[in-house]
Design a protein around this motif. Structure first.
Motif, short mmCIF file in Angstrom:
data_model
loop_
_atom_site.label_atom_id
_atom_site.label_comp_id
_atom_site.label_asym_id
_atom_site.label_seq_id
_atom_site.Cartn_x
_atom_site.Cartn_y
_atom_site.Cartn_z
N PRO A 239 0.84 -1.18 0.04
CA PRO A 239 0.04 0.02 -0.01
C PRO A 239 0.90 1.21 0.12
O PRO A 239 1.93 1.25 0.70
CB PRO A 239 -0.67 -0.08 1.35
N VAL A 240 0.55 2.28 -0.78
CA VAL A 240 1.11 3.48 -0.88
C VAL A 240 0.27 4.59 -0.88
O VAL A 240 -1.08 4.65 -1.31
CB VAL A 240 1.72 3.79 -2.20
N LEU A 241 0.20 5.46 0.34
CA LEU A 241 -0.58 6.48 0.68
C LEU A 241 -0.24 8.01 0.87
O LEU A 241 0.93 8.01 1.13
CB LEU A 241 -1.38 6.16 2.26
N GLY A 242 -1.03 8.59 0.34
CA GLY A 242 -0.55 10.20 0.19
C GLY A 242 -1.49 10.91 0.94
O GLY A 242 -2.96 10.62 0.85
N VAL A 243 -1.21 12.20 1.42
CA VAL A 243 -2.31 13.15 2.09
C VAL A 243 -2.29 14.62 1.04
O VAL A 243 -1.09 14.84 0.69
CB VAL A 243 -2.16 13.17 3.30
N PRO A 244 -3.32 15.36 1.35
CA PRO A 244 -3.35 16.52 0.86
C PRO A 244 -2.55 17.58 1.66
O PRO A 244 -2.01 17.06 2.73
CB PRO A 244 -4.91 17.05 0.85
N SER A 245 -1.99 18.77 1.47
CA SER A 245 -1.46 19.68 2.04
C SER A 245 -2.25 19.90 3.32
O SER A 245 -3.21 19.98 3.47
CB SER A 245 -1.25 21.06 1.49
N ALA A 246 -1.42 19.91 4.52
CA ALA A 246 -1.96 20.18 6.13
C ALA A 246 -2.51 21.53 6.22
O ALA A 246 -3.03 21.91 7.20
CB ALA A 246 -1.13 19.76 6.99
N SER A 247 -2.19 22.57 5.28
CA SER A 247 -2.76 23.98 5.32
C SER A 247 -3.85 24.34 4.35
O SER A 247 -4.04 25.59 4.37
CB SER A 247 -1.33 25.03 5.37
N VAL A 276 -6.95 2.86 8.48
CA VAL A 276 -6.74 4.19 8.22
C VAL A 276 -8.02 5.13 8.52
O VAL A 276 -9.05 4.85 7.82
CB VAL A 276 -6.00 4.48 6.57
N ILE A 277 -7.73 6.15 9.18
CA ILE A 277 -8.77 7.26 9.46
C ILE A 277 -8.45 8.43 8.95
O ILE A 277 -7.36 9.04 9.23
CB ILE A 277 -9.26 7.23 10.97
N ALA A 278 -9.24 9.04 7.99
CA ALA A 278 -8.96 10.39 7.31
C ALA A 278 -9.71 11.16 8.17
O ALA A 278 -10.89 11.23 8.31
CB ALA A 278 -9.24 10.11 5.88
N ARG A 279 -9.03 12.35 8.48
CA ARG A 279 -9.62 13.43 9.30
C ARG A 279 -9.13 14.61 8.63
O ARG A 279 -7.91 14.85 8.21
CB ARG A 279 -9.20 13.42 10.87
N GLY A 280 -9.90 15.79 8.68
CA GLY A 280 -9.65 17.02 7.80
C GLY A 280 -10.60 18.06 7.77
O GLY A 280 -11.43 17.80 8.56
N LEU A 281 -10.35 19.17 7.29
CA LEU A 281 -11.10 20.15 7.06
C LEU A 281 -12.42 20.04 6.43
O LEU A 281 -12.30 19.59 5.25
CB LEU A 281 -10.46 21.41 6.55
N ASP A 282 -13.59 20.05 7.10
CA ASP A 282 -14.99 19.88 6.57
C ASP A 282 -15.28 21.21 5.76
O ASP A 282 -15.56 22.32 6.33
CB ASP A 282 -15.84 19.84 7.64
N PRO A 283 -15.52 21.32 4.48
CA PRO A 283 -15.67 22.62 3.75
C PRO A 283 -17.01 23.07 4.23
O PRO A 283 -17.01 24.49 4.06
CB PRO A 283 -15.78 22.17 2.29
N GLN A 284 -17.88 22.33 4.64
CA GLN A 284 -19.15 22.96 4.92
C GLN A 284 -19.19 23.73 6.29
O GLN A 284 -19.82 24.70 6.49
CB GLN A 284 -20.26 21.59 4.91
N THR A 285 -18.57 23.05 7.19
CA THR A 285 -18.39 23.52 8.80
C THR A 285 -17.23 24.42 9.05
O THR A 285 -17.19 25.32 9.85
CB THR A 285 -18.80 22.57 9.73
N GLY A 286 -16.05 24.32 8.27
CA GLY A 286 -14.62 24.59 8.63
C GLY A 286 -14.11 24.12 9.69
O GLY A 286 -13.04 24.47 10.02
N ASP A 287 -14.94 22.97 10.36
CA ASP A 287 -14.29 22.35 11.34
C ASP A 287 -13.54 21.12 10.91
O ASP A 287 -13.72 20.48 9.71
CB ASP A 287 -15.12 21.66 12.49
#
Length: 297
Positions: A239-247, A276-287
């Protein structure tokens, strides 16, 4: 049963402090990066990164993997600012940093250029990559694909010396029973990024992984949430995993900021599962919220 939890984030592109760009840089590649930063800086927001970091600290991982691009111009003041940010992220022996192309924009080509970040690169006093850390049955193998390149290029390269050391490390029987995680900035799989941003010696790395095998590869650079595989021994898929920019705000062509919680569960000598649990910025709430989860085969 034991669970080792890794938090993976990448490409924070910390805001350049005062003095990060000077008149001498007008004749270097930093000028192009300065122009690009003027266009992209609104996409990379410190408060977004701070929200992700706070979420990671709440999760309290056993280790944090950062796959590069802390800086934008690789200037001395940026490197020091990044060092200060790393200090705030947590204890250096629980964080491993794989430098990115922006961290090696211009200047020296050797690993000594990252001396200021040595505490976060790996255990021991070794300067050359790969750097190794062993934590609770997990081997974290840190590669460096960051090299200075010509204008308009963001390619990476490991080099034959690093590849030779990597194969020797993976062939060492002392590490065979560990869960082996490779960190690298540039994606090691085809098609993840354009040719001008790719890993020059991807095929050489792929050949070593196909012969020796690892359990997981984590990368950045693409600013995308990517799930891929690369061939391992006997037809196995690594498996090879990448993530978006953290900012990232997620208002451009790339998705919003995200980090991955990677939970490695070992039950006996052979039974290993990875969630794998993906957590990030929710575009709808900003949280920052959970975006999804899955189990690696």
């Amino acid at each position: 049963m034991s669970i080792f939890r890794i938090a993976h984030l990448s490409d924070p592109h910390l805001p350049p402090p005062a003095g990060a760009f000077g008149w001498r840089d007008l004749a270097s590649k930093r000028l192009l990066s300065r122009i690009a930063w003027r266009r992209k800086h609104k996409e990379h927001q410190p408060d977004v990164l701070a929200a992700l970091v706070a979420d990671i600290k709440t999760y309290a991982p056993d280790h944090i993997a950062v796959t590069g691009d802390l800086t934008n111009f690789a200037s001395t003041v940026e490197v020091e600012a990044a060092r200060h940010w790393l200090n705030g992220l947590g204890a250096s022996d629980r964080i491993t940093l794989s430098p990115g192309n922006h961290d090696a924009l211009v200047g020296a080509t050797g690993p000594e250029r990252f001396a200021a970040w040595s505490d976060w690169l790996g255990d021991g006093d070794e300067v050359a990559f790969p750097r190794l850390r062993i934590r609770d049955g997990v081997a974290i193998i840190n590669l460096c694909s960051a090299i200075p390149t010509a204008p308009h290029l963001a390619t990476g390269r490991l080099g034959q010396a690093q590849l030779t050391r990597l194969e020797a490390l993976l062939a060492d029987p002392a590490h065979r029973d560990l869960f082996r995680v490779v960190l690298i900035h540039h994606p090691p799989t085809p098609g993840a990024v354009s040719r001008r941003k790719s890993l020059d010696d991807r095929e050489g790395l792929g050949a070593i992984l196909a012969r020796q095998g690892v359990d997981l590869v984590l990368h950045g650079h693409a600013h995308e949430g990517l799930v891929a595989t690369t061939p391992g021994p006997d037809g196995a898929a690594i498996p090879v995993l990448g993530v978006p920019s953290a900012s990232a705000l997620g208002r451009g062509k790339h998705p919003a900021a995200r980090w991955h919680a990677i939970e490695i569960t070992r039950d006996g000598a052979d039974a290993v599962s990875v969630r794998v649990i993906a957590r990030g910025l929710d575009p709808q709430t900003g949280d920052v919220a959970e975006l999804g989860r899955y189990v690696l085969a």
